[in-house]
Design an enzyme around this catalytic site. Structure first.
Site, mmCIF file in Angstrom:
data_model
loop_
_atom_site.group_PDB
_atom_site.id
_atom_site.type_symbol
_atom_site.label_atom_id
_atom_site.label_comp_id
_atom_site.label_asym_id
_atom_site.label_seq_id
_atom_site.Cartn_x
_atom_site.Cartn_y
_atom_site.Cartn_z
ATOM 1 N N SER A 254 0.754 -1.432 0.070
ATOM 2 C CA SER A 254 -0.053 0.056 -0.117
ATOM 3 C C SER A 254 0.847 1.165 -0.030
ATOM 4 C CB SER A 254 -1.019 0.003 1.081
ATOM 5 O OG SER A 254 -0.254 0.268 2.443
ATOM 6 N N LYS A 255 0.441 2.172 -0.465
ATOM 7 C CA LYS A 255 0.956 3.513 -0.666
ATOM 8 C C LYS A 255 1.236 4.160 0.851
ATOM 9 C CE LYS A 255 -3.393 5.758 -1.746
ATOM 10 N NZ LYS A 255 -4.263 6.091 -3.137
ATOM 11 N N ARG A 256 0.569 3.703 1.602
ATOM 12 C CA ARG A 256 0.815 4.285 3.125
ATOM 13 C C ARG A 256 2.265 3.865 3.639
ATOM 14 N NH1 ARG A 256 -1.967 6.907 7.487
ATOM 15 N NH2 ARG A 256 -0.416 7.616 8.382
ATOM 16 N N LYS A 257 2.425 2.465 3.258
ATOM 17 C CA LYS A 257 3.895 1.845 3.854
ATOM 18 C C LYS A 257 4.934 1.641 2.959
ATOM 19 C CE LYS A 257 0.698 -0.619 7.259
ATOM 20 N NZ LYS A 257 0.005 -1.584 7.401
#
Length: 479
Positions: A254-257
């Site tokens: 995910s783009k969050r991580k």
RNA sequence: GGCGCCAUCGUCUAGUGGCCUAGGACGUCGCCCUCUCACGGCGAAGAUCGAGGGUUCGAAUCCCUCUGGCGCUACCA
């Protein structure tokens, strides 16, 4: 002789091109090339709400950058076009009529409010949230009159009440889903656009796709697809579900991580050959102990049967090692050329120069002032980014939201400024405090060229990466 | 919660019944090379093969149970 191999990737133009798209594209390309088949690119733009106009071209560019070229697609054409789902709506309407006529689908007039309430109740009483088939039980006359009155509605798949659907996954064997675990999926939305499930099945059939090679997350919806193929009386393609790329914590990438935008990898100076090589390493597939290989070598040696099904962690450290191997293997001239086209690209320099010129005294200061535009990682000390009256935890909390709002923001001056000011207001921070925090994260300094202009030049992908790294770094420091 | 998929060093993986006292790579650590760093070379630590039961003369490899992880559970794909 419907035996010729045809495969496809079907990205949605909803944002930056995704590294997962590249992974699946690579596998599809290899599969097609190995079997003398065709590789199709189809744009699945049926979600108006998430549609991003610039996205389609970015997908083309990113995949071409990686050398993952397709035989048929919206840009190159082909005998099965159009290759954009938004241009194929007549096909879906006709398909829906057939399903309706055959009793395989029904109109649903339920409102979003009713559906939400229904789900809330189901979850509260620990029942699996599923459509309660309210409209499936409407009598024909009732349904017809609501339809005639122009009542907004969707069309749902009428999943058989009894029995089960079994399909074969080429990597896993037979998988069975009991029909009472399969929801009456919406096939046609009230805006007239099909959902993925319908459009995908119709197009895969129309485009004579023989093998569906897609990510594992689709396994649970495959029975719905199989039910559709059968309702239409169409041949079911072979399914190959690939393991999902993961974050370090094993969750779906995910783009969050993680940086997931292919734009990021290009701008951060990864070589396409290295990234492709690395993706080829994910899940095995190549003969034992072969680590460095080209696309043609992969085509020659990759075996789908060898793929290991555990979701591989996308390890940036190993990617960097591999990229270093490629970079060091370049001839000096090629290396310099590469530096010039990626790091010291003329267009990039032209965008930076005016920001520097305003505050320069000698040319030798150029890099002192512009360094952060060329660096991979910038680190500012807490004295710079931590406002006097704020604590580290609250700063980090704000940082987390900063990442989210920047992700959602248009990368344009006014929008960016509003986004940041709104964020400051929401947290009762002064604009000054927030801008200094962001400046520190983006430039690593307390004094820099104008922040917004700098972020615009640096680009969204790399700016987001700096925020993400900042958060990770600080989180690690506190542990 | 329900359904489904998966399960070998921290990570990517090799291994498909005996060659496994489990091999390679990244990362980590050490040594060598060397004006420094990096590269390169060499080496070390690191996995009772998720756990427990079977089957078998013999299991990481086959079967069962459990556990854990992940995915799906939208008028998103």
């Amino acid at each position: 002789m419907a035996s010729s191999v045809r495969v496809r990737i079907a990205p949605s133009p909803t944002g930056d091109p995704h590294v997962g798209t590249a992974y699946i594209a690579l596998l599809n390309l290899i599969f097609a090339r190995q079997r003398g088949g065709k590789f199709v690119l189809r744009i699945e733009d049926t979600d108006r709400t998430r549609f991003v106009a610039s996205s389609e071209q970015m997908i083309f560019d990113a995949l071409h950058w990686l050398g993952l070229d397709w035989d048929e697609g919206p840009d190159v054409g082909g005998p099965f076009g159009p290759y954009r789902q938004s241009e194929r709506t007549a096909l879906y309407s006709a398909a829906v009529e057939r399903l309706l006529a055959g009793g395989h689908a029904y109109r649903c007039f339920c409102t979003t409010e009713r559906l939400d309430e229904m789900r809330r109740l189901q979850i509260a009483s620990k029942l699996p949230p599923r459509y309660d088939r309210h409209c499936r039980n409407l009598d024909v006359a009732q349904s017809a009159s609501l339809h005639a009155a122009g009542t907004a509605h969707t069309v749902r798949l009428a999943v058989p009440v009894d029995g089960a659907t079994t399909f074969r996954d080429e990597l896993r064997g037979e998988i069975t889903f009991d029909h009472n675990n399969v929801d009456d999926q919406v096939l046609l939305k009230s805006d007239g656009f099909p959902t993925y499930h319908l459009a995908n099945v119709v197009d895969d059939h129309e485009m004579q796709i023989s093998d569906v090679i897609r990510a594992e997350e689709w396994i649970s919806s495959t029975p719905k697809h199989v039910l559709l193929y059968k309702a239409f009386g169409w041949e079911v393609p072979r399914f190959w579900h690939m393991p999902l790329l993961r974050n370090t914590d094993k969750s779906k990438i995910s783009k969050r991580k993680n940086p997931v935008s292919l734009i990021y990898y290009r701008q951060a100076g990864f070589l396409p050959a290295a990234l492709v090589n690395f993706l080829g390493l994910m899940g095995g597939g190549m003969p034992a102990d072969v680590e460095k290989f080209t696309l043609p070598e992969m085509q020659a040696g990759f075996q789908f049967e060898r793929i290991s099904l555990g979701g591989p962690v996308f390890d940036l450290e190993k990617l960097k090692w591999l990229n270093g191997l490629y970079l060091r293997g370049l001839s000096p001239d090629t290396f310099l050329d590469t530096v010039r086209t990626v790091v010291l690209d003329d267009a990039y320099l032209r965008a930076i120069a005016p920001l520097i010129q305003e505050r320069i005294e000698t040319l030798a200061q150029f890099m002192n002032l512009a360094d952060f535009f060329f660096m991979d990682e910038v680190v500012a000390p807490p004295e710079v980014y931590l406002p006097k009256k704020r604590t580290l935890p609250e700063t980090l909390k704000l940082g987390g939201e900063l990442l989210a709002v920047l992700e959602a923001a248009d990368w344009e001056h006014a929008a960016l400024e509003k986004t940041l000011r709104d964020l400051a207001t929401a947290h009762t921070w002064s604009a000054k405090e927030l801008f200094m925090l962001v400046r520190a994260i983006i430039t690593g300094k307390s004094a820099s060229p104008p922040l917004l202009e700098s972020m615009l030049v640096l680009g969204k992908a790399r700016s987001l990466d700096r925020v993400r790294r900042f958060l990770e770094r600080e989180k690690a420091r506190r542990e």
